[in-house]
Design an enzyme around this catalytic site. Structure first.
Site, PDB file in Angstrom:
ATOM      1  CE  LYS A 214      32.388  48.698  36.243  1.00 54.38           C
ATOM      2  NZ  LYS A 214      32.240  47.328  36.748  1.00 54.38           N
ATOM      3  CG  ASN A 215      29.909  48.389  39.552  1.00 57.20           C
ATOM      4  OD1 ASN A 215      30.102  47.916  38.423  1.00 57.20           O
ATOM      5  ND2 ASN A 215      30.861  48.448  40.475  1.00 57.20           N
TER       6      ASN A 215
ATOM      7  NE  ARG B 230      35.140  39.585  41.828  1.00 56.91           N
ATOM      8  CZ  ARG B 230      34.854  40.550  40.952  1.00 56.91           C
ATOM      9  NH1 ARG B 230      35.602  40.731  39.905  1.00 56.91           N
ATOM     10  NH2 ARG B 230      33.817  41.324  41.145  1.00 56.91           N
TER      11      ARG B 230
ATOM     12  NE  ARG C 256      35.588  44.649  32.220  1.00 54.61           N
ATOM     13  CZ  ARG C 256      35.637  43.808  33.234  1.00 54.61           C
ATOM     14  NH1 ARG C 256      36.789  43.271  33.579  1.00 54.61           N
ATOM     15  NH2 ARG C 256      34.559  43.473  33.892  1.00 54.61           N
TER      16      ARG C 256
ATOM     17  CB  CYS D  34      38.542  42.426  37.507  1.00 61.94           C
ATOM     18  SG  CYS D  34      38.292  43.871  36.488  1.00 61.94           S
TER      19      CYS D  34
ATOM     20  CG  ASP E 117      34.989  48.941  43.066  1.00 61.62           C
ATOM     21  OD1 ASP E 117      35.678  47.913  43.125  1.00 61.62           O
ATOM     22  OD2 ASP E 117      33.768  48.922  42.792  1.00 61.62           O
TER      23      ASP E 117
HETATM   24  N1  EPU Z   1      31.943  36.525  47.851  1.00 63.47           N
HETATM   25  C1  EPU Z   1      31.847  35.232  48.280  1.00 63.47           C
HETATM   26  N2  EPU Z   1      30.827  34.463  47.781  1.00 63.47           N
HETATM   27  C2  EPU Z   1      29.923  34.941  46.890  1.00 63.47           C
HETATM   28  C3  EPU Z   1      30.020  36.282  46.459  1.00 63.47           C
HETATM   29  C4  EPU Z   1      31.052  37.061  46.974  1.00 63.47           C
HETATM   30  O1  EPU Z   1      32.644  34.771  49.087  1.00 63.47           O
HETATM   31  O2  EPU Z   1      29.027  34.189  46.483  1.00 63.47           O
HETATM   32  C5  EPU Z   1      33.049  37.353  48.384  1.00 63.47           C
HETATM   33  C6  EPU Z   1      33.951  37.890  47.285  1.00 63.47           C
HETATM   34  O3  EPU Z   1      34.932  36.943  46.923  1.00 63.47           O
HETATM   35  C7  EPU Z   1      34.531  39.110  47.938  1.00 63.47           C
HETATM   36  C8  EPU Z   1      33.376  39.632  48.790  1.00 63.47           C
HETATM   37  O4  EPU Z   1      32.485  38.521  48.957  1.00 63.47           O
HETATM   38  O5  EPU Z   1      35.586  38.753  48.779  1.00 63.47           O
HETATM   39  C9  EPU Z   1      32.598  40.791  48.203  1.00 63.47           C
HETATM   40  O6  EPU Z   1      32.230  40.493  46.865  1.00 63.47           O
HETATM   41  P1  EPU Z   1      30.892  41.071  46.225  1.00 63.47           P
HETATM   42  O7  EPU Z   1      29.993  39.940  45.925  1.00 63.47           O
HETATM   43  O8  EPU Z   1      30.382  42.176  47.080  1.00 63.47           O
HETATM   44  O9  EPU Z   1      31.462  41.677  44.870  1.00 63.47           O
HETATM   45  P2  EPU Z   1      30.801  41.592  43.448  1.00 63.47           P
HETATM   46  O10 EPU Z   1      29.339  41.680  43.545  1.00 63.47           O
HETATM   47  O11 EPU Z   1      31.396  40.497  42.676  1.00 63.47           O
HETATM   48  C10 EPU Z   1      30.717  44.191  43.101  1.00 63.47           C
HETATM   49  C11 EPU Z   1      31.235  45.162  42.105  1.00 63.47           C
HETATM   50  C12 EPU Z   1      32.743  45.235  42.218  1.00 63.47           C
HETATM   51  C13 EPU Z   1      33.083  45.704  43.626  1.00 63.47           C
HETATM   52  C14 EPU Z   1      32.468  44.757  44.657  1.00 63.47           C
HETATM   53  C15 EPU Z   1      32.674  45.221  46.087  1.00 63.47           C
HETATM   54  C16 EPU Z   1      29.689  45.160  40.264  1.00 63.47           C
HETATM   55  C17 EPU Z   1      29.401  44.812  38.853  1.00 63.47           C
HETATM   56  N3  EPU Z   1      30.846  44.758  40.762  1.00 63.47           N
HETATM   57  O12 EPU Z   1      31.327  42.938  42.801  1.00 63.47           O
HETATM   58  O13 EPU Z   1      33.170  46.212  41.288  1.00 63.47           O
HETATM   59  O14 EPU Z   1      34.486  45.725  43.788  1.00 63.47           O
HETATM   60  O15 EPU Z   1      31.058  44.639  44.417  1.00 63.47           O
HETATM   61  O16 EPU Z   1      32.163  46.477  46.270  1.00 63.47           O
HETATM   62  O17 EPU Z   1      28.880  45.808  40.920  1.00 63.47           O
HETATM   63  C18 EPU Z   1      34.584  47.146  39.699  1.00 63.47           C
HETATM   64  O18 EPU Z   1      33.633  47.883  39.371  1.00 63.47           O
HETATM   65  O19 EPU Z   1      35.778  47.332  39.315  1.00 63.47           O
HETATM   66  C19 EPU Z   1      34.336  46.033  40.577  1.00 63.47           C
HETATM   67  C20 EPU Z   1      35.173  45.008  40.706  1.00 63.47           C
END
Ligand code: EPU
Length: 430
Positions: free
Chosen positions: A22-23, A131, A408, A126, A316
């Protein structure tokens, strides 16, 4: 709303097919915005998030055709998507669409690179923490974007065009790395991303961008060096296997006991999670077709672990690990370091009889002799599937409400598990 009903106690035996990730699929679909030519993605999983993103991309003008509809789901092949963004007809991603899925925010950079402007609603997704998107915005500003926030929307413009630059992330972010990587691919000149996320899904997107005409060095490392171009081409790319789905089913086999081959899984994508399972007392073996997981009645050893960006233990899989540890032979300690509120599963696991204490970012799980089936509520994607794992271990019947969260990210979950002998069914609401 559909529910899932599980009667615990059955061992899992046989084979189970792992779907495309998915990701990786989500950012790969978004990469179609970067070219007017056709991007073909193979091994696309049939998931609610993929359908939602398809709708959002169509709104921008992407033509999405699907073939490879499967007559015979076993052996499982994903769908093939053909995405063509010949012309971008709308550079706005509205609230009603983006609030359903956080990753849809990632259209911002590619739209900006392609059209010089984009207006994207601040994201939802979620409920696992605040975030923020500050790192995304910092990255795009470094590449020359002007950014305003207006009425809940991020408005990005590049009046003078974007330019390659050095982007140094103070914190590892998967989404912000995707955003800058995809944007940099469509900018002439060199961009260097430092402290880039190293998740395999980033590497998968980078490899697709290379096929589209970008030059990228350092794939799989924390420094990505991107030589972009002002014109990217179409490409054909196969989505890599879902490591979180693989880990989830490996934990399910550990929980229920049994012997299952996860077909199409790639062990190298989740070494830390599989090593963790070995420490717990589960046998893991690489096979020509995937990964074999075996547990024959031995005790589950408790574990102390914290979540970390790749290659560490993935956030995850934290909920799934916690479900398993509810019946370990002792006390486990799990610290969540990525998201501050990713413990929604705890109170539901407690309803099944688990003994879990939360202390800030740390959960202390005392193994109990047995869990008892109950009604529980799915709260987010990974929390939901941890309840499925707990249900497989519990005595009697567990009913999980609000399973749209599961849809999802898990394709045909009931069929995959029942195909291995689990007593699980979907109760479709009338
Ligand atoms: N963060 C910030 N500022 C930003 C972006 C992120 O502070 O601008 C923080 C977040 O709040 C968090 C940390 O950085 O504390 C890591 O967040 P990240 O940006 O890595 O997460 P994401 O890109 O929103 C993706 C996956 C998530 C997975 C995370 C961590 C996808 C679509 N989503 O989210 O997947 O948990 O990376 O590996 O790729 C899931 O599939 O259930 C899911 C939530």
């Amino acid at each position: 709303m559909d529910r899932i009903s599980i009667v615990g106690g059955s061992r899992l035996e046989g084979t189970l097919a792992i779907s495309g990730a998915k990701n990786a699929t989500l950012p790969l679909m978004i990469a179609s915005l970067l070219t007017s030519e056709r991007l073909t993605l193979k091994n696309v999983p049939n998931l609610a998030d993929v359908i939602t993103l398809g709708r959002i991309l169509r709104n921008h003008g992407v033509d999405l055709a699907v073939d490879g509809k499967r007559a015979d789901p076993s052996p499982y092949q994903g769908e093939t998507f053909h995405l063509t963004a010949r012309e971008i007809v709308d550079t706005t991603a509205p609230y009603e669409m983006v609030n359903r899925m956080r990753a849809s925010f990632w259209v911002l950079g590619p739209l900006l690179a392609r059209c010089g402007e984009a207006r994207v609603s601040m994201p939802g997704g979620c409920a696992i923490g605040t975030r923020p998107v500050d790192l995304h915005l910092m990255g795009l500003k470094t590449l020359g974007a002007e950014i305003d926030i207006d009425g809940g929307y991020v408005v990005a413009r590049a009046r003078k065009g974007l330019h390659g630059a050095r982007v140094i992330f103070p914190k590892v972010s998967v989404g912000a790395t995707h955003a800058v990587l995809m944007t940099a691919a469509l900018i002439k000149g060199e961009t260097v991303i430092e402290n880039a996320a190293r998740e395999p899904e980033i590497g998968d997107v980078a490899e697709c961008l290379v096929k589209m005409g970008a030059r990228i060095e350092g794939i799989g490392t924390s420094t990505l060096r991107i030589q972009g171009t002002d014109r990217l081409e179409g490409a054909v790319h196969t989505v890599l296997p879902d490591r979180i789905e693989t880990g989830t089913y490996a934990f399910a086999v550990a929980a229920a006991g049994g012997d299952v081959e996860l077909r199409g899984a790639r062990k190298g994508l989740l070494e830390t999670a599989l090593t963790t399972l070995e420490r717990i007392g589960v046998a893991i073996a690489e096979t020509p077709a995937g990964v074999r997981v075996t547990r024959n009645g031995g005790a589950l050893e408790p574990i102390t672990i914290e979540t970390q960006p790749f290659p560490g233990f993935p956030t995850d899989l934290q909920a799934q690990l916690m479900a398993l540890m509810t019946k370990a032979n002792g006390t486990s300690v799990i610290r969540e370091t990525i998201f501050e509120n990713r413990f929604m599963h705890v109170q539901e696991l407690v309803r099944l009889g688990a003994d879990i204490q939360l202390q800030g970012d740390t959960a202390v799980i005392k193994g109990v002799k047995s869990l008892r089936g109950a009604q529980v509520m799915a709260t987010d994607l990974r929390a939901s599937v941890s309840l499925v794992i707990a249900g497989l271990m519990a005595e009697g019947k567990t009913t999980i409400n609000r399973v749209y969260h599961l849809d999802r990210g898990f394709e045909r979950l009931e069929q995959k598990l029942s195909g291995c002998g689990a007593s699980i069914e979907r109760l479709v609401s009338g």
